[in-house]
Write a protein that holds these residues in place. Structure first.
Motif, PDB file in Angstrom:
ATOM      1  N   PRO A 195       0.804  -1.229   0.000  1.00  0.00           N
ATOM      2  CA  PRO A 195       0.000   0.000   0.000  1.00  0.00           C
ATOM      3  C   PRO A 195       0.841   1.285   0.000  1.00  0.00           C
ATOM      4  O   PRO A 195       0.393   2.310  -0.495  1.00  0.00           O
ATOM      5  CB  PRO A 195      -0.809  -0.091   1.301  1.00  0.00           C
ATOM      6  N   LEU A 196       2.053   1.207   0.566  1.00  0.00           N
ATOM      7  CA  LEU A 196       2.860   2.415   0.707  1.00  0.00           C
ATOM      8  C   LEU A 196       3.523   2.843  -0.597  1.00  0.00           C
ATOM      9  O   LEU A 196       3.684   4.035  -0.861  1.00  0.00           O
ATOM     10  CB  LEU A 196       3.941   2.205   1.780  1.00  0.00           C
ATOM     11  N   CYS A 197       3.928   1.852  -1.414  1.00  0.00           N
ATOM     12  CA  CYS A 197       4.615   2.199  -2.665  1.00  0.00           C
ATOM     13  C   CYS A 197       3.739   1.943  -3.891  1.00  0.00           C
ATOM     14  O   CYS A 197       4.196   2.099  -5.017  1.00  0.00           O
ATOM     15  CB  CYS A 197       5.913   1.414  -2.787  1.00  0.00           C
ATOM     16  N   SER A 198       2.477   1.535  -3.665  1.00  0.00           N
ATOM     17  CA  SER A 198       1.538   1.217  -4.759  1.00  0.00           C
ATOM     18  C   SER A 198       2.114   0.155  -5.689  1.00  0.00           C
ATOM     19  O   SER A 198       1.944   0.204  -6.916  1.00  0.00           O
ATOM     20  CB  SER A 198       1.184   2.481  -5.553  1.00  0.00           C
ATOM     21  N   CYS A 199       2.845  -0.799  -5.105  1.00  0.00           N
ATOM     22  CA  CYS A 199       3.423  -1.890  -5.900  1.00  0.00           C
ATOM     23  C   CYS A 199       2.334  -2.900  -6.269  1.00  0.00           C
ATOM     24  O   CYS A 199       1.449  -3.175  -5.471  1.00  0.00           O
ATOM     25  CB  CYS A 199       4.524  -2.601  -5.115  1.00  0.00           C
ATOM     26  N   ASN A 200       2.448  -3.425  -7.443  1.00  0.00           N
ATOM     27  CA  ASN A 200       1.476  -4.420  -7.912  1.00  0.00           C
ATOM     28  C   ASN A 200       2.085  -5.815  -7.812  1.00  0.00           C
ATOM     29  O   ASN A 200       2.768  -6.279  -8.719  1.00  0.00           O
ATOM     30  CB  ASN A 200       1.058  -4.100  -9.361  1.00  0.00           C
TER      31      ASN A 200
END
Length: 243
Positions: A195-200
């Motif tokens: 959630p913090l780096c919007s990583c998928n």
């Protein structure tokens, strides 16, 4: 979806904090075995169980009061709230805080065991040579006194019962913490970063990490019963029909 996520987080968090409580119990039984009586242990255990479930409930039930969404309409997925503030608090309270506690506890157990073993080596009794026989005056019945080698070394040969117990407890806690870290750390790292780096992160990897974490609850009873007779007897009473 909301109820399922809340119970999922509740059970996982409670499982992790139970590992922490057991590590603390082992630590106190090793370092404070004189003060840590059965009555004291019972009281502290009740407090730790109550705190475990209270903290787990506080973390898991927060989404019920509107702290983040558990359902993602875009992905049509039911998941733990991805709200960054909730993610930091929940992962910290459910994993990173207990992880710090168990690592600190195991370090203290290791230090205590090392100190005891070092003290035992320093205080080792050196066997004396066999003393000559001493005879009383010939007018009285003869009484023979012999200082035997075995009598001197009886208490110093090998490990004492308490040392063996402490070593076994330290080994159990070490294996318990090792399996706990290996099972849960991949999931909580991805859960914090995502959630913090919007990583998928691919869903298949998320699922693998989650089930690896779930497997910790399968391994824990096996570790307890392998190293602790009390747990072994408790599980036997639960699952074996008593005659």
């Amino acid at each position: 979806c909301l109820v399922w996520v809340c119970f999922d987080v509740l059970c996982c968090t409670a499982s992790i904090w139970n590992v922490t409580a057991i590590a603390l119990d082992r630590y106190w039984s090793i370092t404070r075995h004189l003060e840590y009586t059965l009555l004291t242990r019972r009281r502290i255990s009740n407090v730790m169980i109550a705190l475990t479930w209270a903290l787990s409930a506080a973390i898991s039930l927060a989404p019920l009061f509107g702290w983040g969404e558990t359902y993602s309409p875009e992905q049509e997925r039911c998941q733990v709230s991805q709200e960054p503030s909730y993610t930091i608090v929940s992962t910290g309270g459910a994993f990173y805080l207990p992880l710090c506690v168990v690592l600190f506890v195991y370090w203290k157990i290791y230090k205590a065991a090392k100190f005891r073993m070092g003290g035992r080596r320093r205080n080792a009794v050196v066997p004396l040579p066999e003393a000559p026989q001493v005879k009383e005056a010939s007018h009285e019945p003869q009484m023979v006194f012999t200082a035997r080698h075995a009598a001197i070394t009886f208490q110093t040969d090998g490990e004492t019962w308490r040392e063996q117990k402490e070593k076994k407890a330290a080994l159990m806690v070490g294996i318990l913490i090792g399996v706990f870290v290996l099972c849960w750390i991949p999931f909580f790292i991805t859960e914090l970063i995502s959630p913090l780096c919007s990583c998928n992160i691919p869903p298949v990897w998320k699922s693998i990490f989650l089930w690896l974490g779930y497997s910790n609850s399968f391994f824990n009873p096996l570790i307890y019963t392998a190293f602790n007779k009390n747990y072994n007897n408790a599980f036997k009473n639960l699952f074996v029909k008593q005659r």
